[in-house]
Design a protein around this motif. Structure first.
Motif, PDB file in Angstrom:
ATOM      1  N   UNK A  97     -24.682   5.826  10.066  1.00 43.79           N
ATOM      2  CA  UNK A  97     -23.566   6.425   9.351  1.00 43.79           C
ATOM      3  C   UNK A  97     -23.894   6.462   7.866  1.00 43.79           C
ATOM      4  N   UNK A  98     -23.232   7.354   7.147  1.00 42.15           N
ATOM      5  CA  UNK A  98     -23.513   7.506   5.720  1.00 42.15           C
ATOM      6  C   UNK A  98     -22.256   7.881   4.958  1.00 42.15           C
ATOM      7  N   UNK A  99     -22.263   7.494   3.686  1.00 44.25           N
ATOM      8  CA  UNK A  99     -21.186   7.904   2.792  1.00 44.25           C
ATOM      9  C   UNK A  99     -21.786   8.265   1.439  1.00 44.25           C
ATOM     10  N   UNK A 100     -21.200   9.309   0.830  1.00 51.13           N
ATOM     11  CA  UNK A 100     -21.720   9.842  -0.417  1.00 51.13           C
ATOM     12  C   UNK A 100     -21.215   9.027  -1.598  1.00 51.13           C
ATOM     13  N   UNK A 101     -21.553   7.755  -1.590  1.00 48.47           N
ATOM     14  CA  UNK A 101     -21.334   6.826  -2.687  1.00 48.47           C
ATOM     15  C   UNK A 101     -22.071   5.550  -2.344  1.00 48.47           C
ATOM     16  N   UNK A 102     -22.131   4.639  -3.304  1.00 49.51           N
ATOM     17  CA  UNK A 102     -22.868   3.414  -3.036  1.00 49.51           C
ATOM     18  C   UNK A 102     -21.976   2.368  -2.399  1.00 49.51           C
ATOM     19  N   UNK A 103     -22.611   1.373  -1.793  1.00 47.20           N
ATOM     20  CA  UNK A 103     -21.871   0.282  -1.188  1.00 47.20           C
ATOM     21  C   UNK A 103     -21.051  -0.464  -2.238  1.00 47.20           C
ATOM     22  N   UNK A 106     -19.135  -6.195   1.213  1.00 48.17           N
ATOM     23  CA  UNK A 106     -19.284  -6.358   2.650  1.00 48.17           C
ATOM     24  C   UNK A 106     -18.077  -5.792   3.400  1.00 48.17           C
ATOM     25  N   UNK A 107     -16.912  -5.960   2.847  1.00 44.07           N
ATOM     26  CA  UNK A 107     -15.699  -5.496   3.516  1.00 44.07           C
ATOM     27  C   UNK A 107     -15.745  -3.992   3.771  1.00 44.07           C
ATOM     28  N   UNK A 108     -16.177  -3.237   2.782  1.00 44.42           N
ATOM     29  CA  UNK A 108     -16.260  -1.792   2.977  1.00 44.42           C
ATOM     30  C   UNK A 108     -17.467  -1.418   3.830  1.00 44.42           C
ATOM     31  N   UNK A 109     -18.560  -2.165   3.675  1.00 39.24           N
ATOM     32  CA  UNK A 109     -19.768  -1.855   4.436  1.00 39.24           C
ATOM     33  C   UNK A 109     -19.529  -1.942   5.938  1.00 39.24           C
ATOM     34  N   UNK A 110     -18.700  -2.875   6.376  1.00 37.25           N
ATOM     35  CA  UNK A 110     -18.467  -3.059   7.811  1.00 37.25           C
ATOM     36  C   UNK A 110     -17.274  -2.274   8.330  1.00 37.25           C
ATOM     37  N   UNK A 111     -16.625  -1.536   7.448  1.00 37.08           N
ATOM     38  CA  UNK A 111     -15.442  -0.760   7.814  1.00 37.08           C
ATOM     39  C   UNK A 111     -15.861   0.591   8.392  1.00 37.08           C
ATOM     40  N   UNK A 112     -15.602   0.795   9.662  1.00 35.36           N
ATOM     41  CA  UNK A 112     -16.020   2.037  10.310  1.00 35.36           C
ATOM     42  C   UNK A 112     -15.391   3.255   9.652  1.00 35.36           C
ATOM     43  N   UNK A 113     -14.227   3.122   9.069  1.00 27.13           N
ATOM     44  CA  UNK A 113     -13.544   4.264   8.459  1.00 27.13           C
ATOM     45  C   UNK A 113     -14.062   4.586   7.062  1.00 27.13           C
ATOM     46  N   UNK A 114     -14.909   3.719   6.517  1.00 35.29           N
ATOM     47  CA  UNK A 114     -15.432   3.951   5.167  1.00 35.29           C
ATOM     48  C   UNK A 114     -16.478   5.070   5.160  1.00 35.29           C
ATOM     49  N   UNK A 115     -17.125   5.296   6.287  1.00 33.33           N
ATOM     50  CA  UNK A 115     -18.227   6.250   6.376  1.00 33.33           C
ATOM     51  C   UNK A 115     -17.731   7.650   6.707  1.00 33.33           C
ATOM     52  N   UNK A 116     -18.392   8.634   6.129  1.00 31.07           N
ATOM     53  CA  UNK A 116     -17.988  10.020   6.310  1.00 31.07           C
ATOM     54  C   UNK A 116     -18.809  10.757   7.356  1.00 31.07           C
ATOM     55  N   UNK A 117     -20.050  10.337   7.548  1.00 29.43           N
ATOM     56  CA  UNK A 117     -20.957  11.085   8.420  1.00 29.43           C
ATOM     57  C   UNK A 117     -21.571  10.147   9.451  1.00 29.43           C
TER      58      UNK A 117
END
Length: 128
Positions: A97-103, A106-117
């Motif tokens: 998965x990927x998101x067009x911003x940096x990490x 940890x809380x956001x990194x493991x959040x499935x809804x944080x990723x866009x692609x």
């Protein structure tokens, strides 16, 4: 946008190794944070590992620490997940998965809804 394609899954005996790849196309891969998730039959998709744009920040879920290694090669627009000392409980479909911003953390990194692609997934089966 970015398109993600995973590869490298397969059937392996317990204790064995696999290297998963996530090939990205589209916008500049280096501008995306990347994560790996997995989903076993009948279970929810769960976080495995994540890596920042430059690779200076890495997170793992506890169950894979010391066995899995996440990395990326921005020049090749490819992310990797090295799976060592595999266990039957690692059997799952693995997704990048990927998101067009940096990490952020940890809380956001493991959040499935944080990723866009998301990629389509690659099956990893570990036999006992």
């Amino acid at each position: 946008q970015v398109q993600l394609v995973e590869s490298g899954g397969g059937l392996v005996q317990a204790g064995g190794s696999l290297r998963l790849s996530c090939a990205a196309s589209g916008r500049t891969f280096s501008r995306y944070a990347m994560g790996w998730f997995r989903q076993a039959p009948g279970k929810e998709r769960e976080f495995v590992a994540a890596i920042s744009r430059s690779g200076d920040k890495i997170y793992y879920t506890d169950s894979v620490k010391g066995r899995f290694t996440i990395s990326r090669d921005n020049a090749k627009s490819t992310g990797y997940l090295q799976l060592n000392s595999l266990k039957p409980e690692d059997t799952a479909v693995y997704y990048c998965a990927a998101r067009f911003r940096d990490l952020l953390d940890y809380a956001s990194a493991k959040d499935i809804t944080w990723y866009d692609y998301w990629g389509q997934g690659t099956q990893v089966t570990v036999s006992s």
